[in-house]
Design a protein around this motif. Structure first.
Motif, PDB file in Angstrom:
ATOM      1  N   MET A 225       0.821  -1.218   0.000  1.00  0.00           N
ATOM      2  CA  MET A 225       0.000   0.000   0.000  1.00  0.00           C
ATOM      3  C   MET A 225       0.852   1.262   0.000  1.00  0.00           C
ATOM      4  O   MET A 225       0.417   2.289  -0.519  1.00  0.00           O
ATOM      5  CB  MET A 225      -0.991  -0.006   1.164  1.00  0.00           C
ATOM      6  N   GLU A 226       2.059   1.202   0.558  1.00  0.00           N
ATOM      7  CA  GLU A 226       2.976   2.349   0.469  1.00  0.00           C
ATOM      8  C   GLU A 226       3.291   2.645  -0.989  1.00  0.00           C
ATOM      9  O   GLU A 226       3.284   3.803  -1.414  1.00  0.00           O
ATOM     10  CB  GLU A 226       4.301   2.050   1.181  1.00  0.00           C
ATOM     11  N   LEU A 227       3.590   1.600  -1.744  1.00  0.00           N
ATOM     12  CA  LEU A 227       3.908   1.770  -3.160  1.00  0.00           C
ATOM     13  C   LEU A 227       2.697   2.248  -3.957  1.00  0.00           C
ATOM     14  O   LEU A 227       2.814   3.117  -4.824  1.00  0.00           O
ATOM     15  CB  LEU A 227       4.460   0.463  -3.730  1.00  0.00           C
ATOM     16  N   VAL A 228       1.532   1.703  -3.648  1.00  0.00           N
ATOM     17  CA  VAL A 228       0.306   2.136  -4.325  1.00  0.00           C
ATOM     18  C   VAL A 228       0.069   3.624  -4.045  1.00  0.00           C
ATOM     19  O   VAL A 228      -0.186   4.410  -4.969  1.00  0.00           O
ATOM     20  CB  VAL A 228      -0.905   1.285  -3.883  1.00  0.00           C
ATOM     21  N   SER A 229       0.169   4.023  -2.789  1.00  0.00           N
ATOM     22  CA  SER A 229      -0.039   5.433  -2.422  1.00  0.00           C
ATOM     23  C   SER A 229       0.974   6.340  -3.102  1.00  0.00           C
ATOM     24  O   SER A 229       0.642   7.443  -3.544  1.00  0.00           O
ATOM     25  CB  SER A 229       0.043   5.611  -0.905  1.00  0.00           C
TER      26      SER A 229
ATOM     27  N   LEU B  44       2.542   5.795  -6.027  1.00  0.00           N
ATOM     28  CA  LEU B  44       2.186   5.931  -7.435  1.00  0.00           C
ATOM     29  C   LEU B  44       1.017   6.894  -7.613  1.00  0.00           C
ATOM     30  O   LEU B  44       0.988   7.688  -8.554  1.00  0.00           O
ATOM     31  CB  LEU B  44       1.842   4.567  -8.052  1.00  0.00           C
ATOM     32  N   LYS B  45       0.066   6.840  -6.697  1.00  0.00           N
ATOM     33  CA  LYS B  45      -1.088   7.724  -6.773  1.00  0.00           C
ATOM     34  C   LYS B  45      -0.698   9.181  -6.524  1.00  0.00           C
ATOM     35  O   LYS B  45      -1.113  10.072  -7.264  1.00  0.00           O
ATOM     36  CB  LYS B  45      -2.150   7.279  -5.763  1.00  0.00           C
ATOM     37  N   SER B  46       0.115   9.426  -5.507  1.00  0.00           N
ATOM     38  CA  SER B  46       0.447  10.807  -5.147  1.00  0.00           C
ATOM     39  C   SER B  46       1.525  11.415  -6.034  1.00  0.00           C
ATOM     40  O   SER B  46       1.435  12.575  -6.419  1.00  0.00           O
ATOM     41  CB  SER B  46       0.862  10.900  -3.678  1.00  0.00           C
ATOM     42  N   GLU B  47       2.535  10.646  -6.382  1.00  0.00           N
ATOM     43  CA  GLU B  47       3.657  11.187  -7.151  1.00  0.00           C
ATOM     44  C   GLU B  47       3.465  11.114  -8.662  1.00  0.00           C
ATOM     45  O   GLU B  47       4.096  11.865  -9.401  1.00  0.00           O
ATOM     46  CB  GLU B  47       4.954  10.459  -6.778  1.00  0.00           C
ATOM     47  N   HIS B  48       2.620  10.207  -9.112  1.00  0.00           N
ATOM     48  CA  HIS B  48       2.466   9.998 -10.549  1.00  0.00           C
ATOM     49  C   HIS B  48       1.009  10.108 -11.008  1.00  0.00           C
ATOM     50  O   HIS B  48       0.704   9.774 -12.153  1.00  0.00           O
ATOM     51  CB  HIS B  48       3.056   8.647 -10.949  1.00  0.00           C
ATOM     52  N   ALA B  49       0.136  10.562 -10.119  1.00  0.00           N
ATOM     53  CA  ALA B  49      -1.285  10.787 -10.427  1.00  0.00           C
ATOM     54  C   ALA B  49      -1.946   9.554 -11.043  1.00  0.00           C
ATOM     55  O   ALA B  49      -2.803   9.655 -11.912  1.00  0.00           O
ATOM     56  CB  ALA B  49      -1.450  12.010 -11.327  1.00  0.00           C
ATOM     57  N   MET B  50      -1.550   8.391 -10.566  1.00  0.00           N
ATOM     58  CA  MET B  50      -2.093   7.143 -11.080  1.00  0.00           C
ATOM     59  C   MET B  50      -3.349   6.781 -10.290  1.00  0.00           C
ATOM     60  O   MET B  50      -3.428   7.019  -9.085  1.00  0.00           O
ATOM     61  CB  MET B  50      -1.032   6.039 -10.955  1.00  0.00           C
TER      62      MET B  50
ATOM     63  N   HIS C 294      -6.068   4.309  -8.436  1.00  0.00           N
ATOM     64  CA  HIS C 294      -5.836   3.236  -7.476  1.00  0.00           C
ATOM     65  C   HIS C 294      -5.746   1.859  -8.149  1.00  0.00           C
ATOM     66  O   HIS C 294      -4.844   1.074  -7.850  1.00  0.00           O
ATOM     67  CB  HIS C 294      -6.931   3.223  -6.405  1.00  0.00           C
ATOM     68  N   GLY C 295      -6.667   1.548  -9.033  1.00  0.00           N
ATOM     69  CA  GLY C 295      -6.673   0.230  -9.671  1.00  0.00           C
ATOM     70  C   GLY C 295      -5.421  -0.029 -10.484  1.00  0.00           C
ATOM     71  O   GLY C 295      -4.852  -1.123 -10.433  1.00  0.00           O
ATOM     72  N   HIS C 296      -4.978   0.972 -11.220  1.00  0.00           N
ATOM     73  CA  HIS C 296      -3.764   0.819 -12.020  1.00  0.00           C
ATOM     74  C   HIS C 296      -2.537   0.669 -11.126  1.00  0.00           C
ATOM     75  O   HIS C 296      -1.684  -0.189 -11.367  1.00  0.00           O
ATOM     76  CB  HIS C 296      -3.594   2.004 -12.969  1.00  0.00           C
ATOM     77  N   ALA C 297      -2.443   1.495 -10.100  1.00  0.00           N
ATOM     78  CA  ALA C 297      -1.308   1.411  -9.176  1.00  0.00           C
ATOM     79  C   ALA C 297      -1.282   0.055  -8.486  1.00  0.00           C
ATOM     80  O   ALA C 297      -0.228  -0.581  -8.380  1.00  0.00           O
ATOM     81  CB  ALA C 297      -1.388   2.549  -8.151  1.00  0.00           C
ATOM     82  N   ASN C 298      -2.422  -0.384  -8.030  1.00  0.00           N
ATOM     83  CA  ASN C 298      -2.519  -1.663  -7.342  1.00  0.00           C
ATOM     84  C   ASN C 298      -2.122  -2.817  -8.268  1.00  0.00           C
ATOM     85  O   ASN C 298      -1.403  -3.735  -7.858  1.00  0.00           O
ATOM     86  CB  ASN C 298      -3.934  -1.866  -6.814  1.00  0.00           C
ATOM     87  N   ALA C 299      -2.567  -2.767  -9.513  1.00  0.00           N
ATOM     88  CA  ALA C 299      -2.232  -3.821 -10.468  1.00  0.00           C
ATOM     89  C   ALA C 299      -0.726  -3.887 -10.717  1.00  0.00           C
ATOM     90  O   ALA C 299      -0.137  -4.974 -10.735  1.00  0.00           O
ATOM     91  CB  ALA C 299      -2.979  -3.602 -11.781  1.00  0.00           C
ATOM     92  N   LEU C 300      -0.095  -2.736 -10.901  1.00  0.00           N
ATOM     93  CA  LEU C 300       1.349  -2.716 -11.132  1.00  0.00           C
ATOM     94  C   LEU C 300       2.119  -3.255  -9.942  1.00  0.00           C
ATOM     95  O   LEU C 300       3.021  -4.084 -10.092  1.00  0.00           O
ATOM     96  CB  LEU C 300       1.820  -1.292 -11.447  1.00  0.00           C
ATOM     97  N   VAL C 301       1.765  -2.786  -8.756  1.00  0.00           N
ATOM     98  CA  VAL C 301       2.484  -3.230  -7.552  1.00  0.00           C
ATOM     99  C   VAL C 301       2.278  -4.729  -7.339  1.00  0.00           C
ATOM    100  O   VAL C 301       3.237  -5.456  -7.065  1.00  0.00           O
ATOM    101  CB  VAL C 301       2.055  -2.413  -6.314  1.00  0.00           C
ATOM    102  N   ALA C 302       1.064  -5.202  -7.496  1.00  0.00           N
ATOM    103  CA  ALA C 302       0.789  -6.634  -7.323  1.00  0.00           C
ATOM    104  C   ALA C 302       1.593  -7.463  -8.321  1.00  0.00           C
ATOM    105  O   ALA C 302       2.157  -8.509  -7.957  1.00  0.00           O
ATOM    106  CB  ALA C 302      -0.707  -6.906  -7.483  1.00  0.00           C
ATOM    107  N   HIS C 303       1.665  -7.006  -9.555  1.00  0.00           N
ATOM    108  CA  HIS C 303       2.403  -7.746 -10.579  1.00  0.00           C
ATOM    109  C   HIS C 303       3.898  -7.781 -10.266  1.00  0.00           C
ATOM    110  O   HIS C 303       4.524  -8.842 -10.355  1.00  0.00           O
ATOM    111  CB  HIS C 303       2.156  -7.110 -11.952  1.00  0.00           C
ATOM    112  N   VAL C 304       4.461  -6.645  -9.894  1.00  0.00           N
ATOM    113  CA  VAL C 304       5.893  -6.577  -9.577  1.00  0.00           C
ATOM    114  C   VAL C 304       6.204  -7.470  -8.384  1.00  0.00           C
ATOM    115  O   VAL C 304       7.175  -8.236  -8.390  1.00  0.00           O
ATOM    116  CB  VAL C 304       6.340  -5.125  -9.335  1.00  0.00           C
TER     117      VAL C 304
END
Length: 74
Positions: free
Chosen positions: A43-47, A49-55, A57-67
């Motif tokens: 969730m740190e990584l998701v947050s 991506l959302k705050s620093e890259h305006a991504m 939630h679903g996209h950020a979560n998908a990327l972090v989960a995949h990595v």
């Protein structure tokens, strides 16, 4: 990790075309950014991506989960 069943992309990878289109970077770059981050929690990584890259939630979560799944050897 196999994201394909019957020729269709499943799981987090199903978001990749939309992520590349919406945010203008290839998924490989997003993966590098996530891996280079000093943050370790999902969730740190998701947050981040959302705050620093305006991504979104679903996209950020998908990327972090995949990595994280790739790095775990799944």
């Amino acid at each position: 990790m196999s994201d394909r069943t019957d020729g269709r992309v499943k799981g987090p990878a199903s978001y990749f075309p939309a992520i590349e289109k919406k945010y203008g970077r290839p998924v490989a770059e997003w993966k590098e950014l996530i891996r280079a981050s000093p943050l370790t929690g999902h969730m740190e990584l998701v947050s981040w991506l959302k705050s620093e890259h305006a991504m979104g939630h679903g996209h950020a979560n998908a990327l972090v989960a995949h990595v994280r799944a790739e790095d775990a050897g799944a």
